[in-house]
Design an enzyme around this catalytic site. Structure first.
Site, PDB file in Angstrom:
ATOM      1  N   ASP A 120       0.864  -1.186   0.000  1.00 60.50           N
ATOM      2  CA  ASP A 120       0.000   0.000   0.000  1.00 60.50           C
ATOM      3  C   ASP A 120       0.899   1.235   0.000  1.00 60.50           C
ATOM      4  O   ASP A 120       1.131   1.851   1.043  1.00 60.50           O
ATOM      5  CB  ASP A 120      -0.882  -0.045   1.259  1.00 60.50           C
TER       6      ASP A 120
ATOM      7  N   GLU B 173      -6.646   5.099  -8.644  1.00 58.18           N
ATOM      8  CA  GLU B 173      -7.928   5.618  -8.159  1.00 58.18           C
ATOM      9  C   GLU B 173      -8.527   6.699  -9.063  1.00 58.18           C
ATOM     10  O   GLU B 173      -7.842   7.605  -9.517  1.00 58.18           O
ATOM     11  CB  GLU B 173      -7.726   6.190  -6.752  1.00 58.18           C
TER      12      GLU B 173
ATOM     13  N   LYS C 116      -9.755   1.979  -9.046  1.00 58.77           N
ATOM     14  CA  LYS C 116     -10.355   2.146  -7.717  1.00 58.77           C
ATOM     15  C   LYS C 116     -11.504   3.145  -7.776  1.00 58.77           C
ATOM     16  O   LYS C 116     -11.347   4.254  -8.276  1.00 58.77           O
ATOM     17  CB  LYS C 116      -9.304   2.642  -6.714  1.00 58.77           C
TER      18      LYS C 116
ATOM     19  N   THR D  45     -13.191   0.782  -3.162  1.00 61.78           N
ATOM     20  CA  THR D  45     -12.480   1.260  -1.972  1.00 61.78           C
ATOM     21  C   THR D  45     -13.433   2.003  -1.032  1.00 61.78           C
ATOM     22  O   THR D  45     -14.608   2.176  -1.337  1.00 61.78           O
ATOM     23  CB  THR D  45     -11.287   2.140  -2.402  1.00 61.78           C
TER      24      THR D  45
ATOM     25  N   PHE E 114     -11.949  -1.406   4.808  1.00 62.18           N
ATOM     26  CA  PHE E 114     -10.953  -0.664   5.593  1.00 62.18           C
ATOM     27  C   PHE E 114     -10.995  -1.085   7.065  1.00 62.18           C
ATOM     28  O   PHE E 114     -11.934  -0.744   7.780  1.00 62.18           O
ATOM     29  CB  PHE E 114     -11.226   0.845   5.482  1.00 62.18           C
TER      30      PHE E 114
END
Length: 327
Positions: free
Chosen positions: A27, A106, A142, A167, A189
């Site tokens: 990440d 993203e 994303k 996400t 998350f």
């Protein structure tokens, strides 16, 4: 359990053991971290790209993106938007030289409630990757896990063969809707769920197995495996290695360089806590969510509502900061 120094040398690190049971993803937007920990995949987001873009080592990518934006012309706003998209793709393409798998890129969080806008921007990113010789099979786009984002994911997967990573996922309703939309991967998350419970409850510390974020991902994993959904579950946003170890066996886990470093130094025995066999034996009921049911079920989860809107605002703010830097 303490391990003798001799045994410790023989025992694999927690990170190496984790890789036997779970696909480890980095990440980060920092290439050095990717070179060091050799993950299969990597994920980026506006916050990570903003942090990396400010490092002197990546100045050339920023300059190249600016040149590209100017070359396409248009208003200053259009030039900056094009430069920003190009920067994301340049980082992604560099990361792909260092990993065998896929990179997640993203779509602007400011489009989180604009289904058509997300579809257009996703296709644009895929075109930019194509220009630098990267095929769509190596990209995960994303999208925020709003109703609009999930439906954009459905269209991108079914009509364009573009793989999506949903996400900012906090509620069970979001996970169910993503599975029904047939997206490639979700990123629930873990750490941000824990943050909310610590901030809003009396309890300030949790054992890993009782951690609200760990419990959320465990339930989603069990539901997907019980009902045969192909969507990959990738736990994200970890606060400590205890959360990661408690999700050993999850399909994928995306982990920051700091926690990858800690896991590589730990020598404790890891045993998978999640498995398809156990998931299939779980007592879970299959549900279907249309838009009205989704909005209601998601709205019933105060933590998820607050963390989704907060996450969108944060990513949007970092996208604005990145554009200011380019400007």
């Amino acid at each position: 359990m303490s391990v003798s120094p001799v045994k410790r040398q023989k025992m694999e690190s927690a990170l190496d053991q984790l890789k036997h049971h779970t696909t480890v993803v980095a990440d980060t937007g920092d290439f050095n971290a990717i070179d060091e920990y050799k993950p299969l995949d990597a994920t980026t987001n506006p916050s990570l790209i903003l942090a990396a873009a400010q490092m002197p080592a990546y100045r050339k990518l920023v300059d190249d993106a600016i040149v590209y934006g100017k070359k396409l012309g248009g208003s200053e706003e259009e030039q900056i938007k094009n430069a920003s998209d190009k920067l994301f793709v340049l980082f992604g393409a560099e990361i792909l030289k260092r990993i065998p798998g896929r990179v997640s890129t993203e779509v602007d969080a400011r489009l989180s409630f604009d289904k058509e806008g997300m579809i257009q921007r996703a296709r644009r990113l895929i075109d930019l990757y194509k220009e630098v010789g990267v095929g769509k099979d190596r990209i995960l786009i994303k999208l925020s896990s709003t109703w609009e984002g999930i439906q954009a994911g459905r269209v991108l997967e079914a009509e364009y063969g573009i793989h999506c990573n949903m996400t900012l996922l906090f509620s069970f309703a979001q996970a169910v809707a993503c599975a029904e939309a047939g997206v490639t991967l979700i990123s629930p998350f873990v750490g941000r769920i824990l943050d909310w419970y610590v901030a809003n409850g009396d309890k300030k510390t949790y054992e890993p197995s009782e951690d609200p974020g760990v419990k959320s991902v465990t339930k989603i994993y069990n539901y997907y495996k019980k009902f045969g959904y192909k969507t990959i579950v990738m736990g994200a946003s970890f606060r400590n290695t205890g959360q990661i170890k408690a999700l050993t066996g999850c399909d994928y886990l995306t982990i920051s360089p700091k926690l990858l470093a800690e896991l590589s130094k730990e020598h404790v025995k890891l045993t998978p806590t999640l498995s398809v066999k156990e998931a299939q034996a779980c007592d879970l009921e299959k549900i279907h969510l249309d838009e009205k049911a989704f909005r209601w079920h998601h709205n019933e989860d105060q933590m998820a509502v607050e963390k989704l809107s907060d996450g969108i605002r944060r990513f949007a703010a970092d996208a604005v900061k990145l554009e200011r830097m380019l400007k």
